[in-house]
Design a protein around this motif. Structure first.
Motif, PDB file in Angstrom:
ATOM      1  N   MET A   1       0.835  -1.209   0.000  1.00 52.72           N
ATOM      2  CA  MET A   1       0.000   0.000   0.000  1.00 52.72           C
ATOM      3  C   MET A   1       0.864   1.251   0.000  1.00 52.72           C
ATOM      4  O   MET A   1       1.916   1.295   0.622  1.00 52.72           O
ATOM      5  CB  MET A   1      -0.926  -0.002   1.225  1.00 52.72           C
ATOM      6  CG  MET A   1      -2.171   0.874   1.062  1.00 52.72           C
ATOM      7  SD  MET A   1      -3.061   1.102   2.630  1.00 52.72           S
ATOM      8  CE  MET A   1      -2.283   2.601   3.241  1.00 52.72           C
ATOM      9  N   SER A   2       0.414   2.259  -0.664  1.00 49.88           N
ATOM     10  CA  SER A   2       1.140   3.525  -0.759  1.00 49.88           C
ATOM     11  C   SER A   2       1.125   4.244   0.594  1.00 49.88           C
ATOM     12  O   SER A   2       0.137   4.196   1.322  1.00 49.88           O
ATOM     13  CB  SER A   2       0.468   4.385  -1.830  1.00 49.88           C
ATOM     14  OG  SER A   2       1.223   5.525  -2.121  1.00 49.88           O
ATOM     15  N   TYR A   3       2.243   4.885   0.929  1.00 48.38           N
ATOM     16  CA  TYR A   3       2.342   5.609   2.205  1.00 48.38           C
ATOM     17  C   TYR A   3       1.258   6.682   2.315  1.00 48.38           C
ATOM     18  O   TYR A   3       0.657   6.861   3.370  1.00 48.38           O
ATOM     19  CB  TYR A   3       3.723   6.228   2.342  1.00 48.38           C
ATOM     20  CG  TYR A   3       3.972   6.920   3.662  1.00 48.38           C
ATOM     21  CD1 TYR A   3       4.231   6.186   4.821  1.00 48.38           C
ATOM     22  CD2 TYR A   3       3.945   8.309   3.762  1.00 48.38           C
ATOM     23  CE1 TYR A   3       4.457   6.819   6.037  1.00 48.38           C
ATOM     24  CE2 TYR A   3       4.174   8.950   4.976  1.00 48.38           C
ATOM     25  CZ  TYR A   3       4.427   8.197   6.109  1.00 48.38           C
ATOM     26  OH  TYR A   3       4.651   8.829   7.311  1.00 48.38           O
ATOM     27  N   TYR A  69      -0.604  11.050  -7.420  1.00 48.77           N
ATOM     28  CA  TYR A  69      -0.095   9.671  -7.429  1.00 48.77           C
ATOM     29  C   TYR A  69      -0.633   8.921  -6.235  1.00 48.77           C
ATOM     30  O   TYR A  69      -1.014   9.527  -5.258  1.00 48.77           O
ATOM     31  CB  TYR A  69       1.443   9.688  -7.392  1.00 48.77           C
ATOM     32  CG  TYR A  69       2.072   9.985  -8.737  1.00 48.77           C
ATOM     33  CD1 TYR A  69       1.944   9.100  -9.802  1.00 48.77           C
ATOM     34  CD2 TYR A  69       2.802  11.153  -8.931  1.00 48.77           C
ATOM     35  CE1 TYR A  69       2.521   9.373 -11.041  1.00 48.77           C
ATOM     36  CE2 TYR A  69       3.382  11.430 -10.167  1.00 48.77           C
ATOM     37  CZ  TYR A  69       3.236  10.524 -11.214  1.00 48.77           C
ATOM     38  OH  TYR A  69       3.805  10.792 -12.439  1.00 48.77           O
ATOM     39  N   PRO A  70      -0.657   7.595  -6.217  1.00 47.87           N
ATOM     40  CA  PRO A  70      -0.067   6.705  -7.214  1.00 47.87           C
ATOM     41  C   PRO A  70      -0.904   6.528  -8.477  1.00 47.87           C
ATOM     42  O   PRO A  70      -0.457   5.853  -9.405  1.00 47.87           O
ATOM     43  CB  PRO A  70       0.044   5.374  -6.458  1.00 47.87           C
ATOM     44  CG  PRO A  70      -1.071   5.408  -5.482  1.00 47.87           C
ATOM     45  CD  PRO A  70      -1.209   6.843  -5.070  1.00 47.87           C
ATOM     46  N   GLU A  71      -2.084   7.115  -8.551  1.00 48.76           N
ATOM     47  CA  GLU A  71      -2.927   6.854  -9.712  1.00 48.76           C
ATOM     48  C   GLU A  71      -2.424   7.523 -10.985  1.00 48.76           C
ATOM     49  O   GLU A  71      -2.825   7.132 -12.091  1.00 48.76           O
ATOM     50  CB  GLU A  71      -4.390   7.218  -9.420  1.00 48.76           C
ATOM     51  CG  GLU A  71      -4.612   8.639  -8.942  1.00 48.76           C
ATOM     52  CD  GLU A  71      -4.584   8.753  -7.420  1.00 48.76           C
ATOM     53  OE1 GLU A  71      -3.550   8.378  -6.828  1.00 48.76           O
ATOM     54  OE2 GLU A  71      -5.558   9.260  -6.837  1.00 48.76           O
ATOM     55  N   GLY A  72      -1.544   8.542 -10.847  1.00 47.88           N
ATOM     56  CA  GLY A  72      -0.994   9.191 -12.037  1.00 47.88           C
ATOM     57  C   GLY A  72      -2.013   9.998 -12.819  1.00 47.88           C
ATOM     58  O   GLY A  72      -1.991  10.019 -14.045  1.00 47.88           O
ATOM     59  N   TRP A  74      -3.362  13.519 -14.005  1.00 48.86           N
ATOM     60  CA  TRP A  74      -2.837  14.877 -14.231  1.00 48.86           C
ATOM     61  C   TRP A  74      -3.991  15.848 -14.432  1.00 48.86           C
ATOM     62  O   TRP A  74      -4.877  15.598 -15.248  1.00 48.86           O
ATOM     63  CB  TRP A  74      -1.946  14.896 -15.476  1.00 48.86           C
ATOM     64  CG  TRP A  74      -0.643  14.201 -15.310  1.00 48.86           C
ATOM     65  CD1 TRP A  74      -0.415  12.849 -15.341  1.00 48.86           C
ATOM     66  CD2 TRP A  74       0.638  14.815 -15.099  1.00 48.86           C
ATOM     67  NE1 TRP A  74       0.924  12.599 -15.167  1.00 48.86           N
ATOM     68  CE2 TRP A  74       1.590  13.778 -15.015  1.00 48.86           C
ATOM     69  CE3 TRP A  74       1.073  16.149 -14.979  1.00 48.86           C
ATOM     70  CZ2 TRP A  74       2.952  14.035 -14.821  1.00 48.86           C
ATOM     71  CZ3 TRP A  74       2.419  16.397 -14.772  1.00 48.86           C
ATOM     72  CH2 TRP A  74       3.346  15.353 -14.689  1.00 48.86           C
TER      73      TRP A  74
ATOM     74  N   SER B   2       0.823   5.554 -17.185  1.00 49.86           N
ATOM     75  CA  SER B   2       1.354   6.763 -16.563  1.00 49.86           C
ATOM     76  C   SER B   2       2.147   7.583 -17.590  1.00 49.86           C
ATOM     77  O   SER B   2       2.818   7.030 -18.448  1.00 49.86           O
ATOM     78  CB  SER B   2       2.256   6.343 -15.405  1.00 49.86           C
ATOM     79  OG  SER B   2       2.657   7.445 -14.639  1.00 49.86           O
ATOM     80  N   TYR B   4       4.746   9.389 -17.186  1.00 47.89           N
ATOM     81  CA  TYR B   4       6.139   8.964 -16.992  1.00 47.89           C
ATOM     82  C   TYR B   4       6.131   7.529 -16.455  1.00 47.89           C
ATOM     83  O   TYR B   4       5.347   7.205 -15.560  1.00 47.89           O
ATOM     84  CB  TYR B   4       6.859   9.859 -15.978  1.00 47.89           C
ATOM     85  CG  TYR B   4       6.984  11.310 -16.400  1.00 47.89           C
ATOM     86  CD1 TYR B   4       7.715  11.668 -17.528  1.00 47.89           C
ATOM     87  CD2 TYR B   4       6.386  12.318 -15.664  1.00 47.89           C
ATOM     88  CE1 TYR B   4       7.828  13.000 -17.916  1.00 47.89           C
ATOM     89  CE2 TYR B   4       6.500  13.653 -16.048  1.00 47.89           C
ATOM     90  CZ  TYR B   4       7.219  13.984 -17.171  1.00 47.89           C
ATOM     91  OH  TYR B   4       7.328  15.303 -17.548  1.00 47.89           O
ATOM     92  N   HIS B   7       8.392   8.426 -12.093  1.00 45.01           N
ATOM     93  CA  HIS B   7       8.461   9.852 -11.757  1.00 45.01           C
ATOM     94  C   HIS B   7       9.043   9.954 -10.352  1.00 45.01           C
ATOM     95  O   HIS B   7       8.407   9.546  -9.377  1.00 45.01           O
ATOM     96  CB  HIS B   7       7.052  10.458 -11.843  1.00 45.01           C
ATOM     97  CG  HIS B   7       7.037  11.952 -11.950  1.00 45.01           C
ATOM     98  ND1 HIS B   7       5.912  12.650 -12.292  1.00 45.01           N
ATOM     99  CD2 HIS B   7       8.015  12.885 -11.748  1.00 45.01           C
ATOM    100  CE1 HIS B   7       6.181  13.959 -12.311  1.00 45.01           C
ATOM    101  NE2 HIS B   7       7.441  14.118 -11.973  1.00 45.01           N
ATOM    102  N   TYR B  69       7.175   7.241  -8.219  1.00 41.25           N
ATOM    103  CA  TYR B  69       5.793   6.915  -8.582  1.00 41.25           C
ATOM    104  C   TYR B  69       5.729   6.489 -10.025  1.00 41.25           C
ATOM    105  O   TYR B  69       6.602   6.839 -10.807  1.00 41.25           O
ATOM    106  CB  TYR B  69       4.887   8.139  -8.351  1.00 41.25           C
ATOM    107  CG  TYR B  69       4.519   8.369  -6.907  1.00 41.25           C
ATOM    108  CD1 TYR B  69       3.744   7.438  -6.220  1.00 41.25           C
ATOM    109  CD2 TYR B  69       4.955   9.488  -6.229  1.00 41.25           C
ATOM    110  CE1 TYR B  69       3.405   7.641  -4.883  1.00 41.25           C
ATOM    111  CE2 TYR B  69       4.611   9.703  -4.897  1.00 41.25           C
ATOM    112  CZ  TYR B  69       3.835   8.761  -4.233  1.00 41.25           C
ATOM    113  OH  TYR B  69       3.487   8.965  -2.917  1.00 41.25           O
ATOM    114  N   PRO B  70       4.701   5.760 -10.469  1.00 49.23           N
ATOM    115  CA  PRO B  70       3.490   5.422  -9.722  1.00 49.23           C
ATOM    116  C   PRO B  70       3.634   4.260  -8.742  1.00 49.23           C
ATOM    117  O   PRO B  70       2.686   3.954  -8.025  1.00 49.23           O
ATOM    118  CB  PRO B  70       2.510   5.037 -10.840  1.00 49.23           C
ATOM    119  CG  PRO B  70       3.366   4.485 -11.923  1.00 49.23           C
ATOM    120  CD  PRO B  70       4.631   5.296 -11.875  1.00 49.23           C
ATOM    121  N   GLY B  72       5.206   4.067  -5.990  1.00 45.66           N
ATOM    122  CA  GLY B  72       5.193   4.459  -4.581  1.00 45.66           C
ATOM    123  C   GLY B  72       6.308   3.842  -3.769  1.00 45.66           C
ATOM    124  O   GLY B  72       6.118   3.473  -2.610  1.00 45.66           O
TER     125      GLY B  72
END
Lengths: 108, 108
Positions: A1-3, A69-72, A74, B2, B4, B7, B69-70, B72
């Motif tokens: 899992m992302s922080y 992020y993490p979904e990226g 924009w 993504s 990038y 990133h 990222y992505p 993480g």
């Protein structure tokens, strides 16, 4: 899992030579508004949302820009209402705000 | 996909009050080295790698820190060899550099 569940980076780049840059388009105001609204909603912190300053994200043609992020995802935005919608619908609601998406071919 | 592939954000935060910060621990040197090595390897750009300046990432206890990222992936680093290994193995090779991972419980 992302922080962080959602880690948002705002380009706050300001060019010394006077060329167009996100900083000239109120990117700092957008960053401040986003950070304040995330905090007010109780979303800030590990496991939640982090709103971050960043240098040039190199997609200047669509600026001002931010990336989540993490979904990226924009985004490009114009005013405070845009920022509020990103916070409320995406960062809180988990839903992409289609109308503010940066087109995929926008680069420097 | 993504914009990038990877990133990377380096915390370059410098505190005005003299408190410990990533900038005091050669974070700018690490950023510069990473950016140059990515460019030299031909990895830079859309669909590839972007090495970005960032403000405080709020995991200061493990600083200096960077996040990729992505995926993480969070790293802490000490010297140029660490940066080179992140570029060569992770950004080019797609492999996590386990020995440089920031432990998950490290926060502010």
């Amino acid at each position: 899992m992302s922080y962080y569940k959602h880690h948002v980076f705002f380009c706050l780049n300001e060019r010394a030579n006077g060329e167009a840059s996100c900083a000239q388009h109120a990117a700092k105001d957008a960053f401040d508004r986003c950070k304040a609204r995330v905090k007010a909603a109780g979303l800030a912190g590990p496991g939640g949302v982090r709103v971050n300053k960043a240098g040039c994200l190199d997609r200047c043609a669509g600026g001002p820009v931010a990336v989540v992020y993490p979904e990226g995802t924009w985004y490009t935005f114009v005013d405070a209402d845009d920022i509020d919608e990103i916070v409320d619908r995406h960062l809180q609601g988990g839903e992409v705000v289609e109308r503010l998406l940066l087109p995929p071919d926008v680069g420097r």
